[in-house]
Design an enzyme around this catalytic site. Structure first.
Site, PDB file in Angstrom:
ATOM      1  N   ARG A  70      49.283  43.384  37.346  1.00 44.09           N
ATOM      2  CA  ARG A  70      49.213  44.107  36.078  1.00 44.09           C
ATOM      3  C   ARG A  70      49.551  45.580  36.296  1.00 44.09           C
ATOM      4  NH1 ARG A  70      44.701  45.030  34.722  1.00 44.09           N
ATOM      5  NH2 ARG A  70      43.480  43.982  36.329  1.00 44.09           N
ATOM      6  N   TYR A 211      55.118  39.305  35.489  1.00 42.84           N
ATOM      7  CA  TYR A 211      53.956  38.877  36.275  1.00 42.84           C
ATOM      8  C   TYR A 211      52.666  38.742  35.475  1.00 42.84           C
ATOM      9  CZ  TYR A 211      51.715  37.955  40.741  1.00 42.84           C
ATOM     10  OH  TYR A 211      51.075  37.332  41.793  1.00 42.84           O
ATOM     11  N   GLY A 212      51.938  37.676  35.715  1.00 44.83           N
ATOM     12  CA  GLY A 212      50.537  37.504  35.290  1.00 44.83           C
ATOM     13  C   GLY A 212      50.207  38.081  33.926  1.00 44.83           C
ATOM     14  N   GLY A 213      49.165  38.858  33.918  1.00 39.74           N
ATOM     15  CA  GLY A 213      48.639  39.421  32.681  1.00 39.74           C
ATOM     16  C   GLY A 213      49.628  40.283  31.909  1.00 39.74           C
ATOM     17  N   LYS A 220      45.251  38.336  29.023  1.00 44.22           N
ATOM     18  CA  LYS A 220      44.606  39.638  28.847  1.00 44.22           C
ATOM     19  C   LYS A 220      44.998  40.287  27.522  1.00 44.22           C
ATOM     20  CE  LYS A 220      42.691  38.711  32.460  1.00 44.22           C
ATOM     21  NZ  LYS A 220      41.919  39.206  33.585  1.00 44.22           N
ATOM     22  N   HIS A 240      35.577  39.641  29.507  1.00 45.65           N
ATOM     23  CA  HIS A 240      36.210  39.290  30.785  1.00 45.65           C
ATOM     24  C   HIS A 240      35.152  38.616  31.659  1.00 45.65           C
ATOM     25  CE1 HIS A 240      38.621  40.881  34.532  1.00 45.65           C
ATOM     26  NE2 HIS A 240      38.997  39.668  34.202  1.00 45.65           N
ATOM     27  N   SER A 262      38.576  42.550  37.998  1.00 45.73           N
ATOM     28  CA  SER A 262      39.630  41.722  38.572  1.00 45.73           C
ATOM     29  C   SER A 262      39.474  41.627  40.084  1.00 45.73           C
ATOM     30  CB  SER A 262      40.985  42.319  38.226  1.00 45.73           C
ATOM     31  OG  SER A 262      41.105  42.414  36.825  1.00 45.73           O
ATOM     32  N   ALA A 263      39.634  40.409  40.585  1.00 46.65           N
ATOM     33  CA  ALA A 263      39.541  40.128  42.025  1.00 46.65           C
ATOM     34  C   ALA A 263      38.178  40.527  42.605  1.00 46.65           C
ATOM     35  CB  ALA A 263      40.690  40.794  42.795  1.00 46.65           C
ATOM     36  N   CYS A 264      37.118  40.324  41.825  1.00 49.74           N
ATOM     37  CA  CYS A 264      35.765  40.613  42.299  1.00 49.74           C
ATOM     38  C   CYS A 264      34.857  39.397  42.228  1.00 49.74           C
ATOM     39  CB  CYS A 264      35.171  41.795  41.546  1.00 49.74           C
ATOM     40  SG  CYS A 264      35.978  43.346  41.975  1.00 49.74           S
ATOM     41  N   GLY A 265      35.407  38.192  42.108  1.00 53.30           N
ATOM     42  CA  GLY A 265      34.581  37.016  42.341  1.00 53.30           C
ATOM     43  C   GLY A 265      34.285  36.105  41.174  1.00 53.30           C
ATOM     44  N   ASN A 268      35.517  32.411  41.977  1.00 51.70           N
ATOM     45  CA  ASN A 268      34.668  31.852  43.024  1.00 51.70           C
ATOM     46  C   ASN A 268      33.281  31.488  42.520  1.00 51.70           C
ATOM     47  OD1 ASN A 268      35.808  31.940  46.036  1.00 51.70           O
ATOM     48  ND2 ASN A 268      36.865  33.422  44.745  1.00 51.70           N
ATOM     49  N   ASP A 287      37.548  33.186  33.700  1.00 53.36           N
ATOM     50  CA  ASP A 287      38.068  34.551  33.495  1.00 53.36           C
ATOM     51  C   ASP A 287      37.703  35.169  32.141  1.00 53.36           C
ATOM     52  OD1 ASP A 287      39.660  36.644  34.790  1.00 53.36           O
ATOM     53  OD2 ASP A 287      41.128  36.320  33.197  1.00 53.36           O
ATOM     54  N   ARG A 379      48.865  34.352  43.553  1.00 48.01           N
ATOM     55  CA  ARG A 379      48.036  33.583  42.617  1.00 48.01           C
ATOM     56  C   ARG A 379      48.413  32.108  42.607  1.00 48.01           C
ATOM     57  NH1 ARG A 379      43.958  36.505  39.358  1.00 48.01           N
ATOM     58  NH2 ARG A 379      44.259  38.642  40.056  1.00 48.01           N
ATOM     59  N   ARG A 410      32.340  45.507  42.984  1.00 46.77           N
ATOM     60  CA  ARG A 410      32.544  45.486  44.429  1.00 46.77           C
ATOM     61  C   ARG A 410      32.133  46.854  44.953  1.00 46.77           C
ATOM     62  NH1 ARG A 410      36.570  42.765  47.824  1.00 46.77           N
ATOM     63  NH2 ARG A 410      37.107  41.361  46.126  1.00 46.77           N
ATOM     64  N   GLU A 506      26.466  30.627  48.720  1.00 51.80           N
ATOM     65  CA  GLU A 506      25.129  31.201  48.922  1.00 51.80           C
ATOM     66  C   GLU A 506      24.693  32.039  47.713  1.00 51.80           C
ATOM     67  OE1 GLU A 506      23.617  29.927  51.228  1.00 51.80           O
ATOM     68  OE2 GLU A 506      24.969  29.567  52.924  1.00 51.80           O
ATOM     69  N   ASN A 507      25.644  32.397  46.879  1.00 51.30           N
ATOM     70  CA  ASN A 507      25.276  33.161  45.672  1.00 51.30           C
ATOM     71  C   ASN A 507      24.366  32.338  44.759  1.00 51.30           C
ATOM     72  OD1 ASN A 507      26.772  35.355  46.554  1.00 51.30           O
ATOM     73  ND2 ASN A 507      28.637  34.715  45.476  1.00 51.30           N
TER      74      ASN A 507
HETATM   75  P1  GTP Z   1      40.700  37.896  38.584  1.00 53.19           P
HETATM   76  O1  GTP Z   1      41.369  36.580  38.497  1.00 53.19           O
HETATM   77  O2  GTP Z   1      41.615  38.977  39.063  1.00 53.19           O
HETATM   78  O3  GTP Z   1      40.003  38.295  37.327  1.00 53.19           O
HETATM   79  O4  GTP Z   1      39.638  37.814  39.822  1.00 53.19           O
HETATM   80  P2  GTP Z   1      38.216  37.091  39.998  1.00 53.19           P
HETATM   81  O5  GTP Z   1      37.139  37.975  39.488  1.00 53.19           O
HETATM   82  O6  GTP Z   1      38.257  35.704  39.490  1.00 53.19           O
HETATM   83  O7  GTP Z   1      38.048  37.094  41.613  1.00 53.19           O
HETATM   84  P3  GTP Z   1      38.076  35.872  42.643  1.00 53.19           P
HETATM   85  O8  GTP Z   1      36.924  34.933  42.460  1.00 53.19           O
HETATM   86  O9  GTP Z   1      39.423  35.276  42.653  1.00 53.19           O
HETATM   87  O10 GTP Z   1      37.825  36.637  44.021  1.00 53.19           O
HETATM   88  C1  GTP Z   1      38.691  37.641  44.489  1.00 53.19           C
HETATM   89  C2  GTP Z   1      38.530  37.842  45.971  1.00 53.19           C
HETATM   90  O11 GTP Z   1      37.163  38.109  46.297  1.00 53.19           O
HETATM   91  C3  GTP Z   1      38.929  36.608  46.778  1.00 53.19           C
HETATM   92  O12 GTP Z   1      39.656  37.010  47.908  1.00 53.19           O
HETATM   93  C4  GTP Z   1      37.616  36.010  47.176  1.00 53.19           C
HETATM   94  O13 GTP Z   1      37.714  35.302  48.391  1.00 53.19           O
HETATM   95  C5  GTP Z   1      36.678  37.208  47.271  1.00 53.19           C
HETATM   96  N1  GTP Z   1      35.282  36.831  46.922  1.00 53.19           N
HETATM   97  C6  GTP Z   1      34.878  36.123  45.846  1.00 53.19           C
HETATM   98  N2  GTP Z   1      33.552  35.907  45.854  1.00 53.19           N
HETATM   99  C7  GTP Z   1      33.085  36.511  46.979  1.00 53.19           C
HETATM  100  C8  GTP Z   1      31.791  36.648  47.558  1.00 53.19           C
HETATM  101  O14 GTP Z   1      30.770  36.161  47.052  1.00 53.19           O
HETATM  102  N3  GTP Z   1      31.703  37.371  48.726  1.00 53.19           N
HETATM  103  C9  GTP Z   1      32.815  37.915  49.319  1.00 53.19           C
HETATM  104  N4  GTP Z   1      32.644  38.612  50.446  1.00 53.19           N
HETATM  105  N5  GTP Z   1      34.054  37.794  48.798  1.00 53.19           N
HETATM  106  C10 GTP Z   1      34.191  37.106  47.646  1.00 53.19           C
HETATM  107  C1  SPV Z   2      42.948  40.038  36.271  1.00 55.54           C
HETATM  108  O1  SPV Z   2      43.624  40.944  36.770  1.00 55.54           O
HETATM  109  O2  SPV Z   2      41.780  40.231  35.837  1.00 55.54           O
HETATM  110  C2  SPV Z   2      43.491  38.668  36.221  1.00 55.54           C
HETATM  111  C3  SPV Z   2      44.880  38.454  36.620  1.00 55.54           C
HETATM  112  O3  SPV Z   2      42.789  37.751  35.806  1.00 55.54           O
HETATM  113  S1  SPV Z   2      46.007  38.847  35.358  1.00 55.54           S
HETATM  114  O4  SPV Z   2      46.210  37.659  34.550  1.00 55.54           O
HETATM  115  O5  SPV Z   2      47.254  39.258  35.989  1.00 55.54           O
HETATM  116  O6  SPV Z   2      45.474  39.889  34.518  1.00 55.54           O
HETATM  117 MN    MN Z   3      40.644  38.502  35.334  1.00 52.49          MN
END
Ligand code: GTP
Ligand code: SPV
Ligand code: MN
Length: 595
Positions: A70, A211-213, A220, A240, A262-265, A268, A287, A379, A410, A506-507
């Site tokens: 994005r 790309y993506g969003g 988004k 979100h 974004s990319a904070c878990g 997962n 998401d 992705r 994070r 473990e969460n």
């Molecule tokens: P967007 O799709 O961008 O919105 O991201 P998201 O919030 O869905 O994040 P996602 O679950 O894809 O995790 C992003 C990164 O964080 C990945 O590389 C995961 O491996 C890592 N991650 C997720 N959960 C954990 C956790 O509990 N601990 C650690 N250390 N890393 C984590």
């Molecule tokens: C984010 O960045 O929060 C995503 C990926 O979920 S994207 O669809 O590119 O916005």
């Molecule tokens: Mn997202």
């Protein structure tokens, strides 16, 4: 194929766009498998995609190295007056922005096909769902939209003669001259990229990125930026957030949403495999959550999407087995590495790295400069229905009733593993002051600490100060049926840079504590920042973790928290008189408690 379209407004709009963008052809998408297969075959033939030998019906696309995430600094929220976009959004007046973009759109689809994608965000029969129409000149976008949203004839049928839709215009911004050969990933240079939203008109215009969003406009752009503005007007919430169902050993269900940047878990946590006996987790969404108050006064959430657009690096059978199972087939991969036997690979996948691969830039890997094989924002796009732990109610039109909101980010330091809000107002304060280190999900520096309120900093379609007030208003309407609020941080590190908390499955231990809190079955300690678990109240059975690490994870360093005050002050100051009085009060109370 021909589709019978009776909606005059739609036909007129498509016609106008065709006149402006002058594509060679117009294709109305019917959402069929046949359509998907034909478009993918075309993408493979032209060199845009590789069909993976190792995964059934799966493809790898690699983007232009300038177009990998994005682009927040090219994203605009355009109201006639800037104050309505607020201090956290880029703004250009609608007339000016439209004039600029019209000149870019003029002739921009020359040599290409213009695809018209009718899509629904949310199950078609859900009262919470919305219809969008995306016009795009990208096959990659069409195929991703097939997975991420509900596409095609059924949507046109639902729209009928008079139905309302949200127009979403997208172009990669790379017209082809007669005879000019296309490149694998067409896009426009950064200064010509625009991701624009006109919330007063429910209108989206995106130009220059594939790309993506930036390009899958249901996600988004529609489901967060435009929907958040609609939700405020109509009294609901577009957030979100992941959505999950947790079932206790006694069979009690808890529905939890989590807003992490974004990319904070989110993905997962949404698919987590609990490591504690007898607890079960099911995924509703990973998401985005759209939430409305139901007839019983509780808050109900639906997942408006139908697929996962998940971060690839770090995903493994060890960290997220349910995601790995979801991407076995029918999956689109973007910016991953290609192995010699025709599969994808990324950093953090199980087993040892391949001896040789083609990296996301198309070069032999490993490289001398030790660059990663997959882009950090690589992705996967996979159908949600392929997730083994998808909740049986994930497409329930009325949604699932929410018990708990989790916020987080994070943070290597300061912020403890988990913290419960004293009450709803305090919870809104926790959300409004959420902070996180930036990630590769946006183009820009990675690892910079910023405030990311409710994980919505890049996605709020109006003045964030008004958005904070909307949270209070929703809380007032929900009263004692409002979800309880917690704040988590899975990412705290030791002095020597290790994760203090093992995370992932473990969460579940932390989620269990939350459920016990709402049942009033467990203890908490009152600290200046909120209610924290005692070491004994967290279920750590079977977990190998150093006592010192747990202590550090649950430590509230008052000095470090005092040091946050100036930054919160600066963060709040930017909203001027749009900052709700109740947030100011919460801030004063925090300062008082930290004295
Ligand atoms: P967007 O799709 O961008 O919105 O991201 P998201 O919030 O869905 O994040 P996602 O679950 O894809 O995790 C992003 C990164 O964080 C990945 O590389 C995961 O491996 C890592 N991650 C997720 N959960 C954990 C956790 O509990 N601990 C650690 N250390 N890393 C984590
Ligand atoms: C984010 O960045 O929060 C995503 C990926 O979920 S994207 O669809 O590119 O916005
Ligand atoms: Mn997202």
């Amino acid at each position: 194929m021909e589709m019978i379209v009776k909606n005059e407004k739609l036909k007129k709009w498509v016609n106008e766009i065709e006149q402006m963008c002058t594509p060679d052809k117009v294709h109305w998408c019917d959402g069929s498998k046949k359509e998907y297969n034909e478009l993918m075959a075309q993408a493979v033939k032209s060199g845009s995609a590789v069909k993976l030998k190792k995964r059934k019906n799966s493809f790898l696309f690699c983007s232009h190295p300038s177009d990998v995430a994005r682009v927040e600094n090219r994203t605009y929220i355009s109201y006639p007056s800037q104050i309505d976009a607020g201090p956290t959004n880029n703004w250009v007046a609608p007339d000016e922005l439209k004039a600029t973009m019209k000149s870019l759109y003029s002739g921009c689809m020359k040599g290409r096909t213009m695809y018209v994608i009718p899509f629904s965000m949310g199950p078609i029969d859900s009262p919470i769902a919305k219809i969008g129409i995306e016009i795009t000149d990208s096959i990659y976008v069409v195929c991703n939209m097939h997975i991420m949203t509900r596409v095609g004839k059924k949507v046109i049928k639902k729209l009928g003669k008079e139905g309302e839709f949200i127009p979403c215009l997208h172009s990669v911004g790379a017209p082809l001259a007669k005879g000019q050969k296309d490149v694998p990933w067409p896009c426009a240079p950064m200064e010509k990229k625009y991701i624009s939203h006109f919330p007063d008109e429910n209108l989206i215009w995106s130009y220059g990125s594939g790309y993506g969003g930036n390009a899958l406009l249901g996600k988004k752009c529609l489901a967060l930026r435009i929907a958040s503005a609609i939700a405020r007007r109509e009294g609901w919430m577009a957030e979100h957030m992941l959505i999950l169902r947790l079932t206790s050993p006694s069979g009690k269900q808890y529905h939890i949403t989590g807003a992490f940047p974004s990319a904070c878990g989110k993905t997962n946590l949404a698919m987590l495999q609990p490591t504690i006996d007898g607890w079960k987790c099911e995924c509703v969404g990973d998401d985005i959550a759209w939430m409305k108050i139901g007839p019983d006064g509780r808050l109900y959430a639906i997942n408006p999407e139908s697929g996962f657009f998940g971060v690839a690096p770090g995903t493994s059978y060890d960290s997220n087995p349910m995601a790995m199972e979801s991407i076995k087939e029918n999956t689109i991969f973007t910016n991953c590495a290609l192995t010699d036997d025709g599969d994808i690979w990324w950093e953090g996948m199980d087993g040892s790295p391949p001896k040789h691969a083609i990296d996301w830039k198309g070069l032999d890997w490993p490289t001398e400069r030790k660059e990663p094989a997959a882009n950090p924002n690589a992705r996967f796009t996979a159908p949600a229905s392929q997730c083994p732990v998808i909740c049986p109610d994930w497409e329930k039109p009325e949604g699932v009733p929410i018990d708990i909101f989790v916020f987080g980010g994070r943070r290597a330091g300061v912020v403890p593993l988990v913290n419960e809000a004293f009450n709803f107002d305090h919870g809104v304060f926790l959300g409004a002051t959420a902070s996180s280190e930036t990630t590769a999900a946006n183009i820009g520096a990675v690892g910079n600490l910023r405030r990311d309120p409710f994980a919505m900093q890049p996605f709020c379609g109006y003045n964030m100060g008004d958005y904070f007030q909307h949270w209070f208003d929703m809380g007032d309407r929900l009263g004692d049926k409002a979800p309880r609020i917690f704040y988590v941080n899975w990412f705290r590190k030791s002095q020597d840079g290790r994760w203090l908390w093992p995370g992932f499955g473990e969460n579940s231990r932390v989620l269990k504590w939350m459920c016990e809190r709402i049942e009033e079955k467990t203890e908490a300690v009152k600290t200046p920042i909120g209610l924290l678990p005692t070491i004994d109240s967290l279920d750590l059975k079977g977990l190998k973790i150093d006592k010192q690490d747990i202590k550090a994870l649950l430590h509230v360093d008052v000095e470090a928290w005092r040091a946050e005050i100036p930054d919160i002050e600066k963060h709040f100051a930017q909203f001027g008189d749009r900052l709700p009085e109740r947030l100011r009060k919460q801030f004063e109370a925090l300062q008082e408690r930290l004295k």
